[in-house]
Design a protein around this motif. Structure first.
Motif, PDB file in Angstrom:
ATOM      1  N   HIS A   1     -49.742-113.272  49.916  1.00 52.28           N
ATOM      2  CA  HIS A   1     -49.148-114.364  49.148  1.00 52.28           C
ATOM      3  C   HIS A   1     -50.277-115.392  49.109  1.00 52.28           C
TER       4      HIS A   1
ATOM      5  N   MET B   1     -50.346-119.141  49.968  1.00 53.83           N
ATOM      6  CA  MET B   1     -49.970-119.542  51.332  1.00 53.83           C
ATOM      7  C   MET B   1     -51.177-119.920  52.187  1.00 53.83           C
TER       8      MET B   1
ATOM      9  N   TRP C   1     -39.243-119.042  61.555  1.00 56.31           N
ATOM     10  CA  TRP C   1     -40.486-119.377  60.841  1.00 56.31           C
ATOM     11  C   TRP C   1     -40.221-119.521  59.337  1.00 56.31           C
ATOM     12  N   LEU C   2     -39.512-118.504  58.791  1.00 59.20           N
ATOM     13  CA  LEU C   2     -39.273-118.464  57.351  1.00 59.20           C
ATOM     14  C   LEU C   2     -38.228-119.506  56.932  1.00 59.20           C
TER      15      LEU C   2
ATOM     16  N   ILE D   1     -41.118-122.345  56.605  1.00 62.69           N
ATOM     17  CA  ILE D   1     -41.820-121.952  55.377  1.00 62.69           C
ATOM     18  C   ILE D   1     -40.982-122.222  54.124  1.00 62.69           C
ATOM     19  N   TRP D   2     -39.735-121.762  54.097  1.00 66.88           N
ATOM     20  CA  TRP D   2     -38.931-121.979  52.884  1.00 66.88           C
ATOM     21  C   TRP D   2     -38.723-123.467  52.575  1.00 66.88           C
TER      22      TRP D   2
ATOM     23  N   GLU E   1     -41.943-124.545  51.101  1.00 64.74           N
ATOM     24  CA  GLU E   1     -42.152-123.960  49.770  1.00 64.74           C
ATOM     25  C   GLU E   1     -41.296-124.664  48.707  1.00 64.74           C
TER      26      GLU E   1
ATOM     27  N   MET F   1     -47.259-111.518  45.673  1.00 66.02           N
ATOM     28  CA  MET F   1     -45.885-111.834  45.252  1.00 66.02           C
ATOM     29  C   MET F   1     -45.630-113.280  45.658  1.00 66.02           C
ATOM     30  N   TYR F   2     -45.343-114.159  44.682  1.00 69.11           N
ATOM     31  CA  TYR F   2     -45.089-115.559  45.048  1.00 69.11           C
ATOM     32  C   TYR F   2     -44.421-116.300  43.899  1.00 69.11           C
ATOM     33  N   PHE F   3     -44.467-117.629  43.968  1.00 71.11           N
ATOM     34  CA  PHE F   3     -43.863-118.471  42.932  1.00 71.11           C
ATOM     35  C   PHE F   3     -44.962-119.123  42.081  1.00 71.11           C
TER      36      PHE F   3
ATOM     37  N   GLY G   1     -42.030-113.617  42.761  1.00 67.27           N
ATOM     38  CA  GLY G   1     -41.087-113.250  43.823  1.00 67.27           C
ATOM     39  C   GLY G   1     -39.649-113.540  43.441  1.00 67.27           C
TER      40      GLY G   1
ATOM     41  N   ILE H   1     -35.879-113.850  44.816  1.00 69.36           N
ATOM     42  CA  ILE H   1     -35.004-113.946  46.004  1.00 69.36           C
ATOM     43  C   ILE H   1     -33.601-114.282  45.516  1.00 69.36           C
TER      44      ILE H   1
ATOM     45  N   HIS I   1     -37.942-109.678  46.699  1.00 69.00           N
ATOM     46  CA  HIS I   1     -38.470-110.026  48.018  1.00 69.00           C
ATOM     47  C   HIS I   1     -38.217-108.958  49.084  1.00 69.00           C
TER      48      HIS I   1
ATOM     49  N   GLU J   1     -39.224-104.925  57.679  1.00 68.37           N
ATOM     50  CA  GLU J   1     -40.234-105.635  58.468  1.00 68.37           C
ATOM     51  C   GLU J   1     -39.735-105.905  59.880  1.00 68.37           C
TER      52      GLU J   1
ATOM     53  N   HIS K   1     -44.956-103.610  54.861  1.00 71.30           N
ATOM     54  CA  HIS K   1     -44.547-103.590  56.272  1.00 71.30           C
ATOM     55  C   HIS K   1     -44.009-102.224  56.732  1.00 71.30           C
TER      56      HIS K   1
ATOM     57  N   ASP L   1     -50.873-109.931  54.441  1.00 71.60           N
ATOM     58  CA  ASP L   1     -49.740-110.837  54.300  1.00 71.60           C
ATOM     59  C   ASP L   1     -50.300-112.241  54.056  1.00 71.60           C
TER      60      ASP L   1
HETATM   61  C1  LIG Z   1     -40.473-114.101  47.008  1.00 71.29           C
HETATM   62  S1  LIG Z   1     -42.067-114.783  47.113  1.00 71.29           S
HETATM   63  C2  LIG Z   1     -42.575-114.335  48.690  1.00 71.29           C
HETATM   64  C3  LIG Z   1     -41.765-114.945  49.764  1.00 71.29           C
HETATM   65  O1  LIG Z   1     -42.027-114.215  50.923  1.00 71.29           O
HETATM   66  C4  LIG Z   1     -42.229-115.076  51.978  1.00 71.29           C
HETATM   67  N1  LIG Z   1     -42.951-114.393  53.032  1.00 71.29           N
HETATM   68  C5  LIG Z   1     -44.214-114.536  53.404  1.00 71.29           C
HETATM   69  N2  LIG Z   1     -44.496-113.712  54.414  1.00 71.29           N
HETATM   70  C6  LIG Z   1     -43.359-113.049  54.657  1.00 71.29           C
HETATM   71  C7  LIG Z   1     -42.993-112.076  55.599  1.00 71.29           C
HETATM   72  O2  LIG Z   1     -43.842-111.609  56.499  1.00 71.29           O
HETATM   73  N3  LIG Z   1     -41.754-111.589  55.574  1.00 71.29           N
HETATM   74  C8  LIG Z   1     -40.852-112.035  54.687  1.00 71.29           C
HETATM   75  N4  LIG Z   1     -41.148-112.976  53.790  1.00 71.29           N
HETATM   76  C9  LIG Z   1     -42.381-113.478  53.786  1.00 71.29           C
HETATM   77  C10 LIG Z   1     -42.946-116.225  51.362  1.00 71.29           C
HETATM   78  O3  LIG Z   1     -42.944-117.354  52.205  1.00 71.29           O
HETATM   79  C11 LIG Z   1     -42.167-116.401  50.096  1.00 71.29           C
HETATM   80  O4  LIG Z   1     -41.028-117.167  50.296  1.00 71.29           O
END
Ligand SMILES: CSC[C@H]1O[C@@H](n2cnc3c(O)ncnc32)[C@H](O)[C@@H]1O
Ligand SMILES: [Zn+2]
Length: 432
Positions: free
Chosen positions: A65, A68, A83-84, A88-89, A92, A122-124, A145, A147, A184, A214, A248, A299
């Motif tokens: 991505h 990132m 984390w996500l 991260i979300w 993002e 894969m991203y935005f 991406g 979701i 995703h 994963e 993964h 990744d």
């Molecule tokens: C839909 S755009 C990509 C989306 O995936 C997130 N992402 C980054 N790394 C991982 C990971 O290891 N597992 C799951 N999702 C991941 C990224 O932050 C974007 O939101």
């Protein structure tokens, strides 16, 4: 007259029919390799004396991505879900198109410097990543991406944007950009939605890029929701085929591996991300033994924290020796194959080998370094001793992107400064 001649190099062709050429020449014309061997054409616009260096296919990063890079070191040492979902979300959600351009350009610069010539992303705001790829000269397979999160309206909107992106950028940058659909993961997209995405990809003749199994949490959630794991759910809806790139694939059963093999699914193994997020150990030795096409990915930089495929190669080799208690598992040449030939197969590009007629994506690695001396076996050094910073020249589609450590296609200082500023402003917005 040729465009480029690289002479006096150790040529690691990765072509099983040709083998290595100890003191060889590679000739490039019109973006392709036109000759390779010991005695070839003498004149070219650019002649590179690669004495003391290895010329080899450029490395292929089959899962990242790129944007990132802006989150490098932003949220470390956490469980994947936390984390996500908690870090991260939310961050993002504050991203702008400009941020994605800055982060993607920084990623392209890092990849050029460390010997990656193509990548899958894969991203935005993917128009911005595509623009960065166009500007940098790299090759890429890009997807918006998707979701869905069991929200039908969100799914429809995401798919609409994914379709627009696929159609707008397919074959752009003189054919260096390919587009894919990027749902995703099976635990963030419903089976019905995934079937719709598959149909859209079929209609457009595009590939599919998805995260699969994963974490153990994904496996348990799938069993609860569908009574079967992600691989069997995806197989049952007709998702799989050689057009699928599955990132993964950690929590696979033997039966899952058989499904992936039978359907010709391409697996992207991301050992550093899997280790950092403690997701588990993908059964790579078994997959390779059974004939699954396994390539390597980094990744994103929030879970790695760089895009250096040399590190990924070494980590993959060591991890699977340890996990199988078998020091003969994943020998150096096989790992190089994963990072080149298998990656190119996964992305469907005519690259990954140095062979007449193939696209001229290659790197020159400087072997005259203290940590690469003495040299008894070139593949061994490339996997166990070298790093991305040993790459001195990077060529994509017959164009020199970096020559003798000097990046020719981007203003390096400007890219770094603008990415730094974008990252600082982004984090300030997140914390406000
Ligand atoms: C839909 S755009 C990509 C989306 O995936 C997130 N992402 C980054 N790394 C991982 C990971 O290891 N597992 C799951 N999702 C991941 C990224 O932050 C974007 O939101
Ligand atoms: Zn990912």
């Amino acid at each position: 007259m040729a465009d480029i001649i690289i002479k006096n190099a150790y040529v690691l062709t990765m072509d099983p029919d040709a083998g290595d050429i100890k003191k060889g020449t590679v000739v490039i014309e019109d973006g392709k390799i036109t000759e390779i061997g010991v005695k070839t054409k003498e004149s070219a616009d650019t002649v590179i004396d690669a004495k003391g260096s290895v010329v080899m296919p450029g490395l292929v990063n089959t899962h990242t991505h790129a944007a990132m890079t802006l989150f490098r070191g932003y949220a470390d040492d956490l469980q994947l879900a936390e984390w996500l979902e908690k870090h991260i979300w939310p961050a993002e959600a504050q991203l702008t198109a400009e941020d994605v351009y800055r982060g993607s350009l920084l990623a392209c610069l890092e990849m050029i410097r460390s010997g990656t010539t193509s990548f899958a992303d894969m991203y935005f705001f993917m128009d911005e990543t595509a623009k960065a790829v166009e500007a940098s000269g790299l090759r890429a397979s890009l997807s918006h991406g998707l979701i869905e999160l069991w929200n039908e309206e969100k799914g429809e909107n995401d798919l609409k944007e994914g379709k627009r992106f696929v159609r707008a950028w397919q074959g752009a940058a003189k054919g260096r950009i390919k587009t894919m659909y990027g749902p995703h993961a099976p635990n963030t997209c419903s089976d019905e939605f995934l079937a719709k995405v598959k149909e859209a990809a079929r209609q457009d003749g595009a590939g599919l890029h998805i995260h699969v199994l994963e974490t153990e949490a994904e496996l348990l959630a799938m069993k609860e929701r569908y009574g079967k794991c992600s691989v069997h759910m995806l197989d049952d809806i007709g998702f799989f085929g050689p057009d699928v790139l599955a990132a993964h694939c950690v929590w696979l059963s033997d039966g899952d591996i058989e499904v992936l093999r039978e359907k010709g699914v391409n697996v992207s193994h991301n050992p550093i991300s899997n280790m950092k997020l403690a997701s588990g150990t993908a059964p790579v030795y078994k997959m390779l033994e059974r004939g699954v096409n396994v390539s390597l990915g980094t990744d994103g930089c929030a879970s790695n924290n760089n895009l250096d495929l040399f590190e990924e190669m070494k980590t993959a080799a060591l991890l699977h020796k340890l996990s199988t208690c078998n020091p003969t598992a994943l020998p150096a040449r096989q790992v190089l194959q994963m990072a080149t030939v298998n990656g190119a197969k996964a992305l469907g590009t005519e690259t990954g080998m140095l062979k007449t007629g193939m696209k001229a994506d290659m790197i020159i690695v400087d072997m005259k370094k203290p940590h690469l001396t003495p040299c008894f076996d070139v593949p061994s050094h490339l996997v166990y001793s070298a790093g991305g910073s040993d790459v001195r020249t990077t060529i994509v589609d017959g164009k020199i992107l970096m020559q003798d450590y000097r990046v020719m296609v981007l203003d390096e200082q400007k890219v770094i400064e603008e990415a730094q500023k974008a990252a600082e402003e982004l984090v300030a917005r997140v914390n406000s």
